[in-house]
Write an enzyme that holds these catalytic residues in place. Sequence first.
Site, PDB file in Angstrom:
ATOM      1  N   GLY A  88      14.071  13.372 -22.601  1.00 47.98           N
ATOM      2  CA  GLY A  88      14.221  14.967 -22.730  1.00 47.98           C
ATOM      3  C   GLY A  88      15.515  15.103 -21.495  1.00 47.98           C
ATOM      4  O   GLY A  88      15.245  14.841 -20.349  1.00 47.98           O
ATOM      5  N   GLY A 100       5.052  -3.202   3.364  1.00 46.86           N
ATOM      6  CA  GLY A 100       4.523  -1.730   3.206  1.00 46.86           C
ATOM      7  C   GLY A 100       2.979  -1.977   3.134  1.00 46.86           C
ATOM      8  O   GLY A 100       2.469  -2.339   2.202  1.00 46.86           O
ATOM      9  N   VAL A 102      -0.801   2.541   0.368  1.00 47.24           N
ATOM     10  CA  VAL A 102      -1.826   2.735  -0.707  1.00 47.24           C
ATOM     11  C   VAL A 102      -1.539   1.154  -1.530  1.00 47.24           C
ATOM     12  O   VAL A 102      -2.676   0.617  -2.069  1.00 47.24           O
ATOM     13  CB  VAL A 102      -1.982   3.724  -1.368  1.00 47.24           C
ATOM     14  CG1 VAL A 102      -3.039   3.998  -2.124  1.00 47.24           C
ATOM     15  CG2 VAL A 102      -1.680   4.905  -0.351  1.00 47.24           C
ATOM     16  N   GLU A 115       4.209  -4.430   7.702  1.00 45.74           N
ATOM     17  CA  GLU A 115       4.319  -3.146   7.909  1.00 45.74           C
ATOM     18  C   GLU A 115       5.234  -2.613   9.018  1.00 45.74           C
ATOM     19  O   GLU A 115       5.360  -3.206  10.068  1.00 45.74           O
ATOM     20  CB  GLU A 115       2.981  -2.301   8.237  1.00 45.74           C
ATOM     21  CG  GLU A 115       2.896  -1.039   8.732  1.00 45.74           C
ATOM     22  CD  GLU A 115       3.589   0.045   7.587  1.00 45.74           C
ATOM     23  OE1 GLU A 115       3.354  -0.075   6.329  1.00 45.74           O
ATOM     24  OE2 GLU A 115       4.222   0.917   8.086  1.00 45.74           O
ATOM     25  N   GLY A 170       6.923   3.129  -0.770  1.00 47.37           N
ATOM     26  CA  GLY A 170       7.288   4.385  -1.178  1.00 47.37           C
ATOM     27  C   GLY A 170       7.945   4.648  -2.407  1.00 47.37           C
ATOM     28  O   GLY A 170       8.170   3.744  -2.994  1.00 47.37           O
ATOM     29  N   ARG A 171       7.801   5.926  -3.233  1.00 45.31           N
ATOM     30  CA  ARG A 171       8.354   6.100  -4.330  1.00 45.31           C
ATOM     31  C   ARG A 171       9.443   7.326  -4.338  1.00 45.31           C
ATOM     32  O   ARG A 171       9.509   8.072  -3.251  1.00 45.31           O
ATOM     33  CB  ARG A 171       7.224   6.479  -5.552  1.00 45.31           C
ATOM     34  CG  ARG A 171       6.171   5.396  -5.381  1.00 45.31           C
ATOM     35  CD  ARG A 171       5.190   5.406  -6.261  1.00 45.31           C
ATOM     36  NE  ARG A 171       5.685   5.874  -7.715  1.00 45.31           N
ATOM     37  CZ  ARG A 171       5.708   4.916  -8.653  1.00 45.31           C
ATOM     38  NH1 ARG A 171       5.891   3.741  -8.306  1.00 45.31           N
ATOM     39  NH2 ARG A 171       6.249   5.285  -9.937  1.00 45.31           N
ATOM     40  N   ALA A 189      -2.313  11.432  -8.721  1.00 41.19           N
ATOM     41  CA  ALA A 189      -2.239  11.994 -10.169  1.00 41.19           C
ATOM     42  C   ALA A 189      -3.245  13.239 -10.226  1.00 41.19           C
ATOM     43  O   ALA A 189      -2.815  14.261 -11.068  1.00 41.19           O
ATOM     44  CB  ALA A 189      -3.099  10.890 -11.094  1.00 41.19           C
ATOM     45  N   HIS A 249     -33.163  10.025  -2.914  1.00 38.79           N
ATOM     46  CA  HIS A 249     -33.147   8.708  -2.219  1.00 38.79           C
ATOM     47  C   HIS A 249     -33.701   7.614  -3.079  1.00 38.79           C
ATOM     48  O   HIS A 249     -34.604   7.697  -3.745  1.00 38.79           O
ATOM     49  CB  HIS A 249     -34.173   8.732  -0.984  1.00 38.79           C
ATOM     50  CG  HIS A 249     -34.798   7.534  -0.357  1.00 38.79           C
ATOM     51  ND1 HIS A 249     -33.881   7.090   0.794  1.00 38.79           N
ATOM     52  CD2 HIS A 249     -35.821   6.745  -0.314  1.00 38.79           C
ATOM     53  CE1 HIS A 249     -34.425   5.916   1.242  1.00 38.79           C
ATOM     54  NE2 HIS A 249     -35.581   5.726   0.365  1.00 38.79           N
TER      55      HIS A 249
END
Length: 475
Positions: free
Chosen positions: A122, A190, A193, A213, A281-282, A330, A454
């Site tokens: 698009g 890195g 996550v 890191e 990272g992104r 997300a 419990h």
Amino acid sequence: MAQLFDVVVIGAGPGGYIAAIRAAQLGFQVACIDEWTNAAGGPAPGGTCTNVGCIPSKALLQSSEHYEHAAHHFADHGIGVKGLTMDVAAMIGRKDAVVKQNNDGILYLFKKNKVTFFHGRGSFVGTVDNGFEVAVSGKQNETLKTRHVIVATGSSARPLPQVPFDEVNVLSNDGALRVGAVPKRLGVIGSGVIGLEMGSVWRRLGAEVTVLEGLPTFLGAVDQQIAKEAHKAFTKQGLQIELGVKVGEIKNTKKGVTIAYDDAKGAAQTLAVDKLIVSIGRVPNTQGLNAEAVGLKLDERGAIVVDDNCRASVAGIWAVGDVVRGPMLAHKAEEEGVAVAERIAGQHGHVDFNLIPWVIYTSPEIAWVGKTEQQLKADGVAFKAGTFPFLANGRARALGDTTGMVKMLADATTDEILGVHVVGPMASELIAEACVAMAFKASSEDIARICHAHPSLSESTKEAALAVDKRTLNF
Ligand code: FAD
Ligand code: NAI
């Protein structure tokens, strides 16, 4: 001739497909365009999350965890396993099947909600009377005319300037999710996550994993008491994590990858590995959108500039998810998608950015919502802290997984819960109680007075709440 819609969504990741469905529920004529293509050449809606992110990574984490349990923990339960093997191709095949179920699920949801799906790229053509023209090119070539556009084009892995991704030896998240055999030595750059999740998968399957890191602090955004506990657990599992390094030259040859780096003391080191995951990272996906055609403002990272309500710089254009500011998660993208559809309908869509939970799906899992201890100290907020270790929780003992703790932070005066941090089994599920409590502005006393089943791991949350008032019952 252009097809007419009320809302056109570009991108069918969690931000886009959820926005499209919500807008359709609100009575709009909606189109959603996505270019992701599966191996058979068909559409694969769901974005990074479904195709090369949340879903496939959790599938591999699950498979590798089963393997690790069979190899190392079944014996504790009296279960003997002989001739244990790992068929990596079968594991990847299962992961691909899980992804396909999710792609198909989204196509079904589009049909159910009468969202018109276009498979292709698009891009903006320009502004037309009272709206916009958007071109679809690729598998389908169409021109769409619409009053509102929601851009949800997501993000892509950021490469190191020294070395491009070849997805053979130097892997982004995409390549890291389809390695054909367990590498003997795996390097990860890195310790965020992706590095920790993907490093855990391949370590459990037998790879020697070294994580390099750049920052001197491990998981700097995580409450440091929790991060220290996680670091201890990962190191014990065999993940080698080097902090404060400076990565230099990287050589990618047929034999593998060599990384030159300076360690935290400034000494020159070399790491030789078979595969290297780069998870630093992104970057937002805005190339190819032809944003200039409508004068859309981008920031210096290429992200679409939006206000708190996801309104872009041009009236009628909105943007959500990884392509805008804020955490790249997300569920954050989904919440923004719903809120934008509701705002287009004149409703009061709302996202509380203080209550977006984070989860790192390692073992132990790490999950949190709200403020960390270091943030509260920096903000000068007086608080009380309560912690409860899983070591003292009956269900955790029965599970055989007693690593970690629940930590609760509450306002020193009002007792309102300001943050909850979990490192341990099923932290991803436990954090939901904290989100609900904080959304209703609960106090730690509220949680302490609620009956928890419990034996359950959730009793640790109740005990952490009791600990805020220095009156744990089981520790
Ligand atoms: P995306 O999911 O990136 O979707 C964007 C879509 O737009 C894609 O399908 C793309 O093909 C399409 N697109 C882009 N440009 C165009 C165009 N011009 N025309 C047509 N289509 C276009 N988050 C979590 O919350 N939990 C997790 O466990 C988690 N795990 C992750 C694991 C990994 C390995 C990675 C990489 C990410 C993970 N994330 C996780 C982050 C999560 O995937 C993203 O935050 C989320 O996918 C963002 O959603 P989005 O809709 O903004 O974008
Ligand atoms: P990240 O931002 O989580 O971590 C990147 C790490 O790389 C940081 O610790 C950073 O200091 C380090 N780094 C950056 N440049 C470096 C360099 N040159 N040398 C050494 N270290 C360097 O990014 P990551 O892991 O790529 O993931 C991207 C995003 O995807 C996450 O921030 C998150 O939003 C999302 N994600 C979410 C998951 C989840 O919710 N469970 C799982 C995976 C990804």
